[in-house]
Write an enzyme that holds these catalytic residues in place. Structure first.
Site, PDB file in Angstrom:
ATOM      1  N   THR A  91       0.833  -1.213   0.000  1.00  0.00           N
ATOM      2  CA  THR A  91       0.000   0.000   0.000  1.00  0.00           C
ATOM      3  C   THR A  91       0.868   1.264   0.000  1.00  0.00           C
ATOM      4  O   THR A  91       0.626   2.191  -0.775  1.00  0.00           O
ATOM      5  CB  THR A  91      -0.959  -0.028   1.209  1.00  0.00           C
ATOM      6  OG1 THR A  91      -1.779  -1.198   1.078  1.00  0.00           O
ATOM      7  CG2 THR A  91      -1.843   1.199   1.264  1.00  0.00           C
ATOM      8  N   GLN A 206       1.209  -9.357  -6.332  1.00  0.00           N
ATOM      9  CA  GLN A 206       0.814 -10.776  -6.329  1.00  0.00           C
ATOM     10  C   GLN A 206       1.772 -11.686  -7.107  1.00  0.00           C
ATOM     11  O   GLN A 206       1.549 -12.894  -7.149  1.00  0.00           O
ATOM     12  CB  GLN A 206      -0.598 -10.928  -6.923  1.00  0.00           C
ATOM     13  CG  GLN A 206      -1.709 -10.492  -5.980  1.00  0.00           C
ATOM     14  CD  GLN A 206      -1.834 -11.375  -4.730  1.00  0.00           C
ATOM     15  OE1 GLN A 206      -1.364 -12.523  -4.693  1.00  0.00           O
ATOM     16  NE2 GLN A 206      -2.453 -10.842  -3.703  1.00  0.00           N
ATOM     17  N   SER A 226       5.416  -6.491  -1.974  1.00  0.00           N
ATOM     18  CA  SER A 226       5.073  -6.660  -0.567  1.00  0.00           C
ATOM     19  C   SER A 226       5.565  -8.028  -0.101  1.00  0.00           C
ATOM     20  O   SER A 226       5.217  -9.046  -0.699  1.00  0.00           O
ATOM     21  CB  SER A 226       3.557  -6.560  -0.423  1.00  0.00           C
ATOM     22  OG  SER A 226       3.200  -6.659   0.923  1.00  0.00           O
ATOM     23  N   ALA A 227       6.357  -8.051   0.983  1.00  0.00           N
ATOM     24  CA  ALA A 227       7.023  -9.295   1.394  1.00  0.00           C
ATOM     25  C   ALA A 227       6.058 -10.378   1.883  1.00  0.00           C
ATOM     26  O   ALA A 227       6.314 -11.566   1.704  1.00  0.00           O
ATOM     27  CB  ALA A 227       8.041  -8.988   2.489  1.00  0.00           C
ATOM     28  N   THR A 266      13.520   5.665   9.977  1.00  0.00           N
ATOM     29  CA  THR A 266      14.496   4.600  10.229  1.00  0.00           C
ATOM     30  C   THR A 266      13.976   3.291   9.632  1.00  0.00           C
ATOM     31  O   THR A 266      12.856   2.882   9.942  1.00  0.00           O
ATOM     32  CB  THR A 266      14.715   4.432  11.748  1.00  0.00           C
ATOM     33  OG1 THR A 266      15.080   5.707  12.275  1.00  0.00           O
ATOM     34  CG2 THR A 266      15.802   3.417  12.054  1.00  0.00           C
ATOM     35  N   CYS A 356      -9.621  -8.035   2.421  1.00  0.00           N
ATOM     36  CA  CYS A 356     -10.010  -6.784   3.069  1.00  0.00           C
ATOM     37  C   CYS A 356     -11.498  -6.519   2.902  1.00  0.00           C
ATOM     38  O   CYS A 356     -12.070  -5.746   3.648  1.00  0.00           O
ATOM     39  CB  CYS A 356      -9.199  -5.617   2.520  1.00  0.00           C
ATOM     40  SG  CYS A 356      -8.492  -5.921   0.926  1.00  0.00           S
TER      41      CYS A 356
HETATM   42  N1  PLP Z   1      -1.973  -4.838  -4.468  1.00  0.00           N
HETATM   43  C1  PLP Z   1      -2.450  -6.087  -4.578  1.00  0.00           C
HETATM   44  C2  PLP Z   1      -2.712  -6.666  -5.949  1.00  0.00           C
HETATM   45  C3  PLP Z   1      -2.695  -6.836  -3.426  1.00  0.00           C
HETATM   46  O1  PLP Z   1      -3.168  -8.090  -3.532  1.00  0.00           O
HETATM   47  C4  PLP Z   1      -2.438  -6.250  -2.148  1.00  0.00           C
HETATM   48  C5  PLP Z   1      -2.736  -6.998  -0.899  1.00  0.00           C
HETATM   49  O2  PLP Z   1      -3.709  -7.736  -0.807  1.00  0.00           O
HETATM   50  C6  PLP Z   1      -1.933  -4.941  -2.088  1.00  0.00           C
HETATM   51  C7  PLP Z   1      -1.714  -4.281  -3.275  1.00  0.00           C
HETATM   52  C8  PLP Z   1      -1.621  -4.290  -0.770  1.00  0.00           C
HETATM   53  O3  PLP Z   1      -0.426  -4.799  -0.209  1.00  0.00           O
HETATM   54  P1  PLP Z   1      -0.102  -4.672   1.353  1.00  0.00           P
HETATM   55  O4  PLP Z   1      -0.984  -5.616   2.071  1.00  0.00           O
HETATM   56  O5  PLP Z   1       1.349  -5.040   1.495  1.00  0.00           O
HETATM   57  O6  PLP Z   1      -0.309  -3.236   1.733  1.00  0.00           O
END
Ligand code: PLP
Length: 415
Positions: A91, A206, A226-227, A266, A356
């Protein structure tokens, strides 16, 4: 690794068949690989220095940070580790990419439109809705009934907007259906955007651990990672910033000069060390064709068996390129939420649309954009596998689904 002393915490390896049941919700998040847990624990204990400090403690943390940057750059197929900016996750990376475009559009005399697609993650769509509400031009291109972006229409619109285009932002793979943009499509969109001086951001969240990545060859300017989506820790990610657009980058967080003045604050060194370890393991996995095929075979078996045992079930996002681990299935007749709850109480973790949105009753915007009715969208569940998924788990899952559908049918219509 040295032997564990008395009183030291024990790190249990992930047991996919643990008492909580079977986990098939890997597009929401993944179990942390025990080797990542170990790397994070070690960094938490040893690399506590502030990487900006000049003493040895700082130097050690800095070394870990820079070595991690190299691992993440390798995973992505970036040209240089200087193209990686560590963030707090997908995000934040997306917001930073959009913020850069906002600065871009200020420099465009005639507005600066943002082009996106209808099936993006909320992390893209929500901030763009806010922009739209503030009067900034944002346009959305639709998808067909299998979730595929209308690339010809997008390219046409890029041409029509010309110098009025500021940014194209698209996801590489959809989190609900697994529908993918091909490398060729990405390259064409990147070069069309560049022809008009616009930036191209790819939400790649993804994809790592599922496909080999060659970001440099694709011509993308910015890409979000995103890890926690590939067996790494939560709350850590990266934004890829192609060297050639470094001069156009605008930091979202300002303050300290961390990350080459691109992200103040940091850095989360232990999280980043875990991210890097997860990146190395993801790369190993995707480079092993047999290991990737194993996941696809399991997903295909899950779909085939459910379709056979629950006639009338439909696969979403097919035909066309999809992530090998994702199955989005629309069940006939049964109430989707009841099915999800029945499966959950039976120990099978799957999801309805995006994680979500599972707290809201709103049907998935992705499925609606594909032309499903509200009722069909509500009867759709997502099963997402990982490299840790076993064939035994798939068998148990298929039987669980068959049993749950049968049970709900016996109960009859609830409303
Ligand atoms: N973009 C996609 C396609 C995702 O599936 C997600 C998480 O579900 C995100 C962005 C957001 O990532 P994060 O949970 O690391 O903020």
């Amino acid at each position: 690794m040295r032997a564990r002393g008395a009183g030291e915490p024990r790190i249990d390896p992930v047991d996919p068949l643990d008492e909580r049941g079977i986990y098939l919700d890997n597009n929401a998040t993944t179990p942390v690989d025990p080797r990542v847990v170990e790397a994070v624990a070690e960094a938490l204990a040893r690399d506590f220095g502030n990487p900006s400090s000049l003493h040895r403690f700082g130097e050690q943390a800095r070394e870990r940070l820079e070595a991690s940057r190299v691992s993440v750059a390798r995973l992505l197929g970036a040209r240089s580790s200087s193209e990686i900016v560590f963030t707090s996750g997908g995000t934040e990376s997306i917001h930073t990419a959009l913020h850069t475009a906002l600065a871009e559009r200020d420099s465009k005399r005639d507005g600066g439109t943002v082009l996106t697609s209808a099936t993006e993650h909320a992390a893209v769509l929500r901030p763009l809705e806010n922009w739209r509400a503030r009067g900034f031009p944002v346009e959305t291109v639709g998808v067909d009934s299998s979730g595929r972006l209308d690339v010809a229409r997008l390219l046409g619109r890029i041409g029509e907007l010309g110098s009025r285009l500021a940014l194209v932002t698209l996801h590489w793979a959809n989190n609900e259906t697994g529908v993918l943009l091909s490398d060729d499509e990405i390259e064409r969109i990147a070069s069309a955007s560049h022809a008009h001086g616009a930036l191209f951001h790819l939400d790649a969240v993804q994809v790592p651990g599922k496909l080999p990545l060659r970001i440099d060859r694709l011509g993308v300017d910015l890409a979000s990672l995103s890890a926690h989506k590939f067996h790494g820790p939560k709350g850590v990610g990266a934004l890829y910033v192609r060297d050639s657009v470094a001069g156009r980058f605008r930091a979202l967080f300002t303050g300290g000069a961390q990350e080459g003045d691109r992200r103040a604050g940091t850095p989360n060194v232990p999280g980043i060390v875990g991210f890097a370890r997860a990146a190395e393991l993801a790369r190993e996995h995707v480079e092993d064709r047999h290991a990737r095929e194993r996941v696809r075979t399991l997903r295909d078996r899950l779909e085939r068996e459910i379709l056979r045992r629950v006639p009338g079930t439909e696969v979403q996002g097919s035909p066309g390129p999809r992530l090998d681990n994702t199955a989005s299935l629309t069940f006939p007749e049964v109430d989707g939420e009841l099915l999800l709850m029945t499966l959950a109480s039976d120990g099978l973790a799957v999801s309805s649309g995006a994680a979500c949105s599972s707290e809201k009753r709103a049907p998935s915007h992705v499925l609606l954009a594909m032309g499903l009715s509200h009722a069909e969208a509500e009867r759709t569940l997502r099963f997402s596998l990982s490299r840790l998924t076993t064939s035994e788990e798939i068998e148990i899952a298929v039987e669980g689904v068959e049993r749950a559908v049968e049970e709900l049918r016996t109960l009859g219509p609830m409303r």
